[in-house]
Design a protein around this motif. Structure first.
Motif, short mmCIF file in Angstrom:
data_model
loop_
_atom_site.label_atom_id
_atom_site.label_comp_id
_atom_site.label_asym_id
_atom_site.label_seq_id
_atom_site.Cartn_x
_atom_site.Cartn_y
_atom_site.Cartn_z
N GLU A 80 0.39 -3.72 -0.02
CA GLU A 80 -0.01 -2.76 1.01
C GLU A 80 -1.41 -3.10 1.54
OE1 GLU A 80 0.23 1.04 -0.97
OE2 GLU A 80 2.12 0.41 -1.92
N TRP A 81 -2.29 -3.49 0.65
CA TRP A 81 -3.68 -3.80 1.02
C TRP A 81 -3.75 -4.94 2.04
CZ3 TRP A 81 -6.65 -8.18 -1.04
CH2 TRP A 81 -8.01 -8.15 -0.67
N PRO A 84 4.77 -4.94 4.57
CA PRO A 84 5.62 -3.75 4.51
C PRO A 84 6.40 -3.73 3.20
CG PRO A 84 6.57 -5.39 5.98
CD PRO A 84 5.23 -5.92 5.59
N VAL A 85 6.50 -2.55 2.59
CA VAL A 85 7.18 -2.41 1.30
C VAL A 85 8.38 -1.49 1.48
CG1 VAL A 85 6.98 -1.64 -1.09
CG2 VAL A 85 5.03 -2.75 0.03
N CYS A 93 2.67 -3.65 -5.68
CA CYS A 93 2.93 -3.19 -4.31
C CYS A 93 1.66 -2.67 -3.64
CB CYS A 93 4.03 -2.12 -4.31
SG CYS A 93 5.70 -2.82 -4.34
N SER A 94 0.73 -2.12 -4.42
CA SER A 94 -0.51 -1.65 -3.82
C SER A 94 -1.33 -2.82 -3.29
CB SER A 94 -1.32 -0.82 -4.82
OG SER A 94 -1.65 -1.58 -5.96
#
Length: 406
Positions: free
Chosen positions: A202-203, A207-208, A198-199
């Motif tokens: 995000e990078w 959207p998470v 998920c990081s």
């Protein structure tokens, strides 16, 4: 189910698991909990979910034999795709994602191979979030402990407000093409410091969505984690029946001769004498080896490592104890406690007790609080009192899931 919109899973199991200790039964994903490998239980959760069309498992290049044995504890290879991982988790995930490229997936779930307690409900919840239109779904647990910050790891520098903080779990779900492209972009940019998938999402600006995780969905990281998981499954299987607890005893003695150190519990201690023996003459590990073998009726140390065999001349006694622990595990046993009493006039054991307990914990793959080392003199009576030798008495407690050897 190969049409666009189907769901795949990548199970990441290529790590070395150093914090779980080195054991002859392999990294932590291959350790036995409740009689089956951790990875076998993890894979079963995904292979039993009817919404998962394709499953990739990413393993270390040295673990093919271990993986083959683990998969025999499930329903067989089936539609599993097996690929080798990279030096870091991030590369391993990318290898797994690329192995699914021809499957025409709509979504993919990425899961740690050492989270064997993931529930079918959590998998469905992640999938449902993706199917509702979200590009990424992350199961989380709200942080409940007070968080402290320290730059030097010695004194508290401040308290971190825990409001809005969450612990991330897996499986993490994504649009397949989005996360594949994100991983490729990270690789091309030589960015390898992401701590989860998920990081990376995000990078690149995906959207998470947060969803409820599960407290039971723990990641097995240390030897203690594995032992707790094994106990949980062992007692769950036993139901209302009494657990099969076995206790074994061992005794050993070696003569003191000219030398400059003795080896006790795997720790070299400077001394004005040495211990005489075919191996390194570690009376403590020899006695504990016999104690473990006694719990499953497999003879004694001499049956497995006869002194007449020259290959054991000068051998380190941790080899003997690891062998006994391996036999216990093969017969369905979990070592719960190891207790050693050393009987000698010298050297002093107290200053070395902590190192000895740590060494026992490392060899046996159990928590240090389950290892005890004590010492006493013989009040200057007999051969020990005359400083002619050192003796050891050991006791081991093992819980078995079934009758040893059958």
């Amino acid at each position: 189910m190969s049409e666009t919109g189907s769901i795949g899973a990548v199970i990441v199991a290529a790590g070395r698991g150093e914090r779980a200790g080195n054991r002859q039964d392999g990294p932590k994903q291959y350790r036995s909990i409740g009689g089956r490998a951790v990875l076998a239980r993890t894979l079963e959760a995904f292979r039993n979910n009817p919404q998962i069309a394709k499953t990739v498992v990413v393993i270390h290049r040295d673990d093919h034999e271990l993986f083959t044995r683990a998969i025999e504890q499930t329903d067989g290879p089936g539609s599993l795709i097996v690929v080798e991982g990279g030096a870091e988790r991030q590369q391993s995930v990318l290898n797994g994602l690329e192995a699914l490229e021809s499957a025409k997936l709509g979504h993919v779930l990425i899961h740690d191979g050492v989270r064997p307690f993931v529930s079918n409900e959590l998998i469905d919840r992640v999938i449902g979030t993706l199917q509702s239109g979200e590009q990424a779904a992350l199961p989380v647990i709200a942080v409940s402990d007070t968080l402290k910050k320290s730059e030097a790891a010695k004194h508290v520098d401040g308290t971190v407000p825990r409001s809005g903080l969450y612990g991330a779990q897996t499986p993490q779900g994504f649009s397949y093409r989005d996360i594949l492209d994100a991983h490729r972009a990270a690789a091309e940019a030589n960015k390898s410091d992401f701590t989860d998938d998920c990081s990376i999402a995000e990078w690149v600006g995906l959207p998470v969505a947060l969803i409820d995780g599960e407290p039971e969905n723990v990641k097995l990281t240390t030897a203690r984690d594995i032992n707790v998981a094994d106990e949980k499954l062992t007692f769950a299987t036993a139901g209302t029946h009494l657990p099969d607890v076995r206790t074994g005893n061992g005794y050993d003695v070696h003569a003191l001769v000219a030398g400059d150190h003795v080896t006790l519990c795997g720790v070299d201690i400077p001394h004005d004498h040495g211990l005489s023996g075919h191996s390194d003459a570690d009376v403590a590990l020899h006695a504990l080896t016999d104690a473990l073998l006694a719990t499953c009726g497999l003879g004694d140390i001499g049956d497995h490592f006869p002194p007449s065999d020259s290959q054991w001349a000068g051998a380190s006694s941790h080899i003997f104890l690891e062998h006994a622990a391996g036999l216990v595990a093969e017969n369905g046993g979990t070592v719960m406690n190891a207790d050693v009493t050393l009987i000698c006039e010298a050297p002093k054991i107290g200053p070395h007790r902590a190192d000895m307990r740590s060494k026992l914990a490392e060899i046996l793959g159990i928590a240090v609080e389950r290892c005890s080392v004590k010492a006493t003199t013989n009040e200057k009576i007999g051969f020990i009192g005359r400083r002619e030798g050192i003796a050891a008495i050991a006791t081991a407690t093992v819980i078995y899931r079934s009758n040893p050897n059958g």
